[in-house]
Motif scaffolding. Structure first.
Motif, PDB file in Angstrom:
ATOM      1  N   SER A  96       0.810  -1.202   0.000  1.00 34.45           N
ATOM      2  CA  SER A  96       0.000   0.000   0.000  1.00 34.45           C
ATOM      3  C   SER A  96       0.854   1.268   0.000  1.00 34.45           C
ATOM      4  CB  SER A  96      -0.895   0.000   1.257  1.00 34.45           C
ATOM      5  OG  SER A  96      -1.502   1.246   1.456  1.00 34.45           O
ATOM      6  N   PRO A  97       0.378   2.356  -0.638  1.00 35.22           N
ATOM      7  CA  PRO A  97       1.089   3.637  -0.572  1.00 35.22           C
ATOM      8  C   PRO A  97       0.887   4.350   0.752  1.00 35.22           C
ATOM      9  CG  PRO A  97      -0.926   3.901  -1.823  1.00 35.22           C
ATOM     10  CD  PRO A  97      -0.804   2.429  -1.517  1.00 35.22           C
ATOM     11  N   VAL A 117       6.089   6.355   6.481  1.00 37.37           N
ATOM     12  CA  VAL A 117       6.116   6.071   5.044  1.00 37.37           C
ATOM     13  C   VAL A 117       7.572   6.034   4.613  1.00 37.37           C
ATOM     14  CG1 VAL A 117       5.443   6.848   2.745  1.00 37.37           C
ATOM     15  CG2 VAL A 117       3.923   7.254   4.679  1.00 37.37           C
ATOM     16  N   PRO A 120       8.386   6.647  -0.461  1.00 34.62           N
ATOM     17  CA  PRO A 120       7.152   6.681  -1.258  1.00 34.62           C
ATOM     18  C   PRO A 120       7.433   7.051  -2.719  1.00 34.62           C
ATOM     19  CG  PRO A 120       7.363   8.681   0.028  1.00 34.62           C
ATOM     20  CD  PRO A 120       8.479   7.776   0.477  1.00 34.62           C
ATOM     21  N   GLU A 121       6.481   6.736  -3.586  1.00 33.91           N
ATOM     22  CA  GLU A 121       6.578   7.121  -4.980  1.00 33.91           C
ATOM     23  C   GLU A 121       6.600   8.648  -5.085  1.00 33.91           C
ATOM     24  OE1 GLU A 121       6.914   5.160  -7.644  1.00 33.91           O
ATOM     25  OE2 GLU A 121       6.984   3.394  -6.339  1.00 33.91           O
ATOM     26  N   VAL A 124       3.354  10.600  -4.445  1.00 34.54           N
ATOM     27  CA  VAL A 124       2.943  10.542  -3.043  1.00 34.54           C
ATOM     28  C   VAL A 124       3.837  11.446  -2.208  1.00 34.54           C
ATOM     29  CG1 VAL A 124       2.709   9.042  -1.020  1.00 34.54           C
ATOM     30  CG2 VAL A 124       2.008   8.216  -3.277  1.00 34.54           C
ATOM     31  N   ALA A 222      -1.742  10.758   1.367  1.00 38.84           N
ATOM     32  CA  ALA A 222      -0.915   9.695   0.773  1.00 38.84           C
ATOM     33  C   ALA A 222      -1.417   9.254  -0.583  1.00 38.84           C
ATOM     34  CB  ALA A 222      -0.833   8.502   1.723  1.00 38.84           C
ATOM     35  N   VAL A 223      -2.699   9.364  -0.838  1.00 40.62           N
ATOM     36  CA  VAL A 223      -3.234   8.942  -2.138  1.00 40.62           C
ATOM     37  C   VAL A 223      -4.120  10.039  -2.716  1.00 40.62           C
ATOM     38  CG1 VAL A 223      -3.145   6.495  -1.615  1.00 40.62           C
ATOM     39  CG2 VAL A 223      -5.180   7.791  -1.026  1.00 40.62           C
TER      40      VAL A 223
END
Length: 223
Positions: A96-97, A117, A120-121, A124, A222-223
């Motif tokens: 999950s992100p 986190v 993260p990408e 994100v 986050a999303v």
């Protein structure tokens, strides 16, 4: 409850990281993995009591445990196995992100736990920076509180750092040092005695309760 056998298995795997050795000790691995499943089940139950997002996710314990097999396709280190167990509990499971809670089990004092986190990408990470920059007083009050720093003396750690401010941010922002972070996580090292004690789950749950405000803050964007 984890026993010293799981730490012994991981220590022996470190010294004998080959498929041949692993095949000969597969029963030990299965027993260790079973212990990790039990620990994860206990943690999911306890975390669900104070984190509604985890409760609503209905996570399978197996979806929270990272694979022991390493992806060696692009690595100079061709060792086939990791020498630790890693559990990541967040909405959506280990891929999950979202930010979440984690525990890393390793021998000889290498175990630790925390939340946040990690790496993260880019999209994100950009939203996380915006949230911290836009609500820095709230962020600062969370990560500089006495209870937070007692639980996590290292404070918030970066999973990598930029040398200069990210594009779009000036050096005068009060959040500038945090904006250079490439991730936001906490870590508390745990002794082998703590890992194998009857109070290990309550110890982890106390850490997770403490880091929850930070996780909630990060997950807002986050999303």
């Amino acid at each position: 409850m984890l026993t010293t056998s799981i730490l012994s298995f991981l220590g022996n795997l470190r010294a004998n990281n080959t498929r041949e050795w692993f095949d000969l000790h597969r029963l030990e691995y299965q027993e260790a993995y079973g212990d990790m499943l039990g620990l994860t089940s206990d943690l999911l139950r306890e975390i669900s009591c104070f984190d509604n997002a985890i409760e609503a996710s209905g996570l399978d314990p197996e979806s929270c445990i990272m694979r022991l097999h390493r992806d060696v396709r692009f690595s100079k280190d061709k060792s086939p196995y990791k020498t630790n167990f890693f559990v990541f509990i967040s909405p959506g499971g280990r891929k999950s992100p979202f930010g979440g809670y984690y525990v890393h089990i390793g021998p000889e004092g290498e175990s630790f736990a925390g939340g946040g986190v990690y790496m993260p990408e880019p999209a994100v990470l950009a939203r996380l920076r915006e949230e911290i920059d836009g609500h820095f007083s709230e962020w600062s009050s969370i990560v500089s509180s006495e209870v937070f720093l007692i639980a996590f003396p290292e404070g918030v750690l970066p999973s990598g750092m930029l040398k200069r401010p990210p594009k779009g941010y000036g050096t005068t922002s009060p959040a500038i040092e945090y904006l250079k972070y490439k991730g936001y996580y906490t870590r508390r090292f745990l002794s082998d005695a703590e890992v194998t004690s009857s109070g290990f789950v309550p110890r982890l749950v106390a850490l997770f309760r403490t880091v929850k405000p930070m996780v909630d803050f990060l997950n807002r964007s986050a999303v």
